[in-house]
Design a protein around this motif. Structure first.
Motif, short mmCIF file in Angstrom:
data_model
loop_
_atom_site.label_atom_id
_atom_site.label_comp_id
_atom_site.label_asym_id
_atom_site.label_seq_id
_atom_site.Cartn_x
_atom_site.Cartn_y
_atom_site.Cartn_z
N LYS A 146 -2.94 13.17 -3.87
CA LYS A 146 -2.20 13.76 -2.75
C LYS A 146 -2.66 13.15 -1.43
O LYS A 146 -1.87 12.89 -0.53
CB LYS A 146 -2.42 15.27 -2.72
N TYR A 147 -3.97 12.91 -1.34
CA TYR A 147 -4.51 12.30 -0.12
C TYR A 147 -3.92 10.92 0.10
O TYR A 147 -3.49 10.57 1.20
CB TYR A 147 -6.03 12.25 -0.26
N PHE A 148 -3.86 10.14 -0.99
CA PHE A 148 -3.29 8.80 -0.87
C PHE A 148 -1.81 8.85 -0.54
O PHE A 148 -1.29 7.99 0.16
CB PHE A 148 -3.51 8.00 -2.16
N ASN A 149 -1.14 9.86 -1.06
CA ASN A 149 0.27 10.02 -0.77
C ASN A 149 0.48 10.23 0.74
O ASN A 149 1.32 9.59 1.36
CB ASN A 149 0.82 11.20 -1.57
N PHE A 150 -0.36 11.10 1.30
CA PHE A 150 -0.27 11.36 2.74
C PHE A 150 -0.55 10.10 3.53
O PHE A 150 0.16 9.76 4.49
CB PHE A 150 -1.26 12.46 3.09
N LEU A 151 -1.60 9.37 3.10
CA LEU A 151 -1.94 8.11 3.76
C LEU A 151 -0.76 7.14 3.71
O LEU A 151 -0.48 6.42 4.67
CB LEU A 151 -3.13 7.45 3.08
N GLY A 152 -0.09 7.14 2.55
CA GLY A 152 1.05 6.25 2.39
C GLY A 152 2.13 6.53 3.41
O GLY A 152 2.67 5.61 4.04
N TYR A 153 2.44 7.81 3.59
CA TYR A 153 3.45 8.17 4.59
C TYR A 153 3.02 7.73 5.97
O TYR A 153 3.79 7.17 6.76
CB TYR A 153 3.68 9.69 4.59
N CYS A 204 0.81 -1.22 0.00
CA CYS A 204 0.00 0.00 0.00
C CYS A 204 0.84 1.27 0.00
O CYS A 204 0.65 2.11 -0.87
CB CYS A 204 -0.95 -0.07 1.19
N PRO A 205 1.81 1.45 0.91
CA PRO A 205 2.62 2.66 0.80
C PRO A 205 3.40 2.73 -0.49
O PRO A 205 3.57 3.78 -1.07
CB PRO A 205 3.57 2.59 2.00
N TYR A 206 3.88 1.58 -0.96
CA TYR A 206 4.68 1.59 -2.18
C TYR A 206 3.88 2.11 -3.36
O TYR A 206 4.37 2.85 -4.21
CB TYR A 206 5.20 0.18 -2.46
N THR A 207 2.58 1.71 -3.44
CA THR A 207 1.76 2.17 -4.56
C THR A 207 1.33 3.61 -4.36
O THR A 207 1.17 4.34 -5.33
CB THR A 207 0.49 1.34 -4.69
N TYR A 208 1.09 4.00 -3.10
CA TYR A 208 0.50 5.32 -2.89
C TYR A 208 1.54 6.43 -2.95
O TYR A 208 1.27 7.51 -3.42
CB TYR A 208 -0.20 5.38 -1.54
N MET A 209 2.71 6.15 -2.42
CA MET A 209 3.63 7.27 -2.24
C MET A 209 4.27 7.68 -3.54
O MET A 209 4.68 6.84 -4.34
CB MET A 209 4.71 6.90 -1.23
N SER A 210 4.42 8.96 -3.74
CA SER A 210 5.00 9.44 -4.99
C SER A 210 6.51 9.47 -4.91
O SER A 210 7.17 9.77 -5.89
CB SER A 210 4.47 10.83 -5.30
N TYR A 211 7.08 9.18 -3.76
CA TYR A 211 8.53 9.18 -3.62
C TYR A 211 9.15 8.12 -4.52
O TYR A 211 10.26 8.27 -5.01
CB TYR A 211 8.86 8.90 -2.15
#
Lengths: 335, 225
Positions: A284-291, A169-176
């Motif tokens: 962006k919301y998913f990115n935050f969730l990912g972190y 989940c974090p791997y897919t969501y985060m834009s890093y």
């Protein structure tokens, strides 16, 4: 009387769940395929219906809806049916369909699928040997044996799935983790792909023309058959067919290259879409969730290591502790 | 001896209908022994004698581009596939006679391939649904091929064949029903072989007299010499 009312409620809800499972199967799972064996669809819907009914019964138990004795009766019935399906029907049908696909064993399908099922039962039974559940009260062929095994396998699978989900989940969501992909990259790769296809085509044209002239001249390209054929082909071979094998090898290598290029291009397109998506609000919301989730994961791993190293027994999990804190200190009422 | 221009024919259809077997049969006159999934696109070349038997006989190479995948793929895969749809001279639509969904999906396949070509000329596509008028306007010859004929039981054959006849009519195309594991269906001189070579002739020189559409008009000379 109340038993009849309760039963009718349960049965209506079961039929509803069955219909829902049927529709889901048809619309989502088999959207692009045609269902040839309706047995599969029926079993899927039945399993789905009974699983949902069990969940519903638990909710009723908590909320104290319906009569207690009828709840108990339905609970036992549901449990029996689900165990029956899980342990007997589904493995048998999986084995049956696997065996039907193998041409050799087609004639004695039933026999081999029974054998497969017996092997499955043997391993299933062996799985539960180390468990301390065999007590003189219950006997050997009781429901407890089956439930314990099914429960253990189920919980392990759930743990594996949630572990995978927690990392994925974090791997897919985060834009890093997203590479930077420009349109020029994609165009360059597409050009390479088309060039490779052109090379393959020109080689195949040569092969086709060579084959045609060979055919017209009367030398038919025979595959070496039999022992003597193979020995003969080592020493004498027509120049045309030698050429063909050489070109064929080059074509094979180029085809492999084209496949790789195609997959890379598809990957680049997918990454480009993800970049587009991450620029939207949802992204962006998913990115935050990912972190957030990745920090939570790291915290959990850290705590688990400390627990193992210092041999502590975990008392309450963070969610319960969080609720305790809000109830006690902040005075928010929770039921 | 062979033309320098490229004649490109797409072979489209759902996964597992038999496109790779068909292309192998058409190009090498042999049955494909070990079919496996096509990743991306595989090309093969067929040597075709245009106007066989007449003094204007000429040999052409026809490239058969066998594009793999399904209509429901992710849009990234669809965009990657779109690179193969450039400058197409003809389309062969393949469906499985034992699977109704594959023939229904042919509408979406043809739209996917044709939209790619229609866009430069400025024709707008509204909602992606099947629109008969788009096909009436279409200059690219189509051919509908149904595979796995041997797996249809004799009793059901008639209803299946009527259904496919309607399908071919919708596309304004010829149709061939065969079994890719049996070269007998495309033997020289059979009606299938005649239909096939008529299709390839249409592909090579567009505007080849088609009695259905132009009422037996004159041959438009769009030569590539």
């Amino acid at each position: 009387m109340s038993f009849l009312i309760d039963s009718s409620i349960m049965i209506t809800s079961q039929i509803l769940f069955f219909g829902f499972g049927w529709l889901f199967f048809m619309r989502q799972l088999f959207k692009d395929y045609e269902v040839r064996q309706y047995v599969v669809q029926v079993i899927f819907s039945v399993t789905f219906a009974f699983s949902c009914t069990m969940f519903e019964l638990i909710i009723f138990e908590i909320l104290k809806v319906l009569n207690s004795s009828s709840r108990y009766f339905h609970w036992k019935m549901n449990l029996c049916v689900i165990l029956l399906i899980l342990v007997f029907m589904v493995p048998f049908y999986i084995g049956y369909f696997i065996v039907s696909n193998i041409r050799l064993l087609h004639k004695q399908r039933l026999l081999f699928s029974c054998l497969l099922w017996l092997t499955f039962m043997y391993f299933f039974w062996k799985l539960g040997d180390p468990f301390p559940i065999l007590s003189p009260k219950h006997g050997i062929l009781s429901i407890e044996q089956l439930i314990s095994r099914v429960g253990v396998i189920g919980v392990t699978l759930m743990a594996l799935l949630s572990g995978f989900g927690a990392v994925n989940c974090p791997y897919t969501y985060m834009s890093y983790f997203l590479r930077n992909v420009t349109d020029a990259d994609i165009l360059a790769l597409e050009r390479r792909l088309l060039q490779t296809m052109d090379m393959i085509i020109s080689k195949k044209k040569r092969m086709a023309m060579t084959r045609r002239t060979m055919f017209q001249k009367g030398e038919v390209h025979n595959k070496p058959s039999g022992f003597w054929g193979m020995i003969k082909s080592v020493t004498t071979s027509a120049p045309g067919s030698e050429n063909l094998t050489l070109i064929q090898q080059e074509v094979d290598a180029l085809e492999e290259l084209s496949r790789q290029l195609f997959l890379e291009t598809a990957d680049l397109y997918a990454t480009k879409e993800r970049i587009e998506y991450s620029k939207t609000f949802k992204g962006k919301y998913f990115n935050f969730l990912g972190y957030f989730f990745s920090i939570y994961c790291v915290w959990k791993i850290f705590m688990a290591t400390i627990n193992i190293v210092f041999d502590r027994v975990g008392k309450t999990d963070p969610v319960t502790r969080g609720i305790e804190i809000t109830v006690n200190y902040l005075g928010i009422q929770f039921d | 001896m062979a033309s320098l221009d490229r004649v490109k024919v797409l072979v489209l259809g759902d996964s597992g209908v038999g496109k790779s077997s068909l292309v192998h049969l058409l190009c090498q006159n042999q049955v494909l022994g070990n079919p496996s999934w096509t990743v991306g696109c595989s090309v093969d070349v067929r040597v075709h004698d245009y106007k066989e038997g007449t003094p204007e006989e000429k040999t052409y190479y026809i490239e058969l581009w066998d594009v793999g995948g399904s209509v429901g793929s992710a849009s990234s895969v669809k965009s990657t596939r779109a690179v193969f749809y450039n400058s197409v001279n003809g389309i062969i639509l393949v469906h499985d006679l034992t699977n109704k969904k594959s023939s229904q999906n042919l509408y979406r396949w043809s739209l996917e391939a044709l939209n790619r070509d229609l866009v430069p000329s400025g024709v707008l596509v509204t909602n992606g649904d099947y629109d008969r008028e788009q096909f009436a306007d279409n200059q690219i010859p189509l051919l509908v091929i149904g595979t796995k004929l041997d797996q249809i039981h004799e009793t059901k054959r008639h209803e299946v064949l009527t259904r496919t006849a309607f399908l071919a009519e919708d596309f304004n195309a010829e149709e061939i029903n065969l079994d890719c594991t049996n070269p007998r269906y495309l033997a020289a001189g059979s009606s299938n072989a005649v239909k096939l070579s008529r299709f390839f002739d249409k592909v090579i020189i567009p505007g080849f007299p088609d009695r259905k559409r132009f009422g037996g008009g004159t041959l438009k000379s769009l030569h590539y010499d």
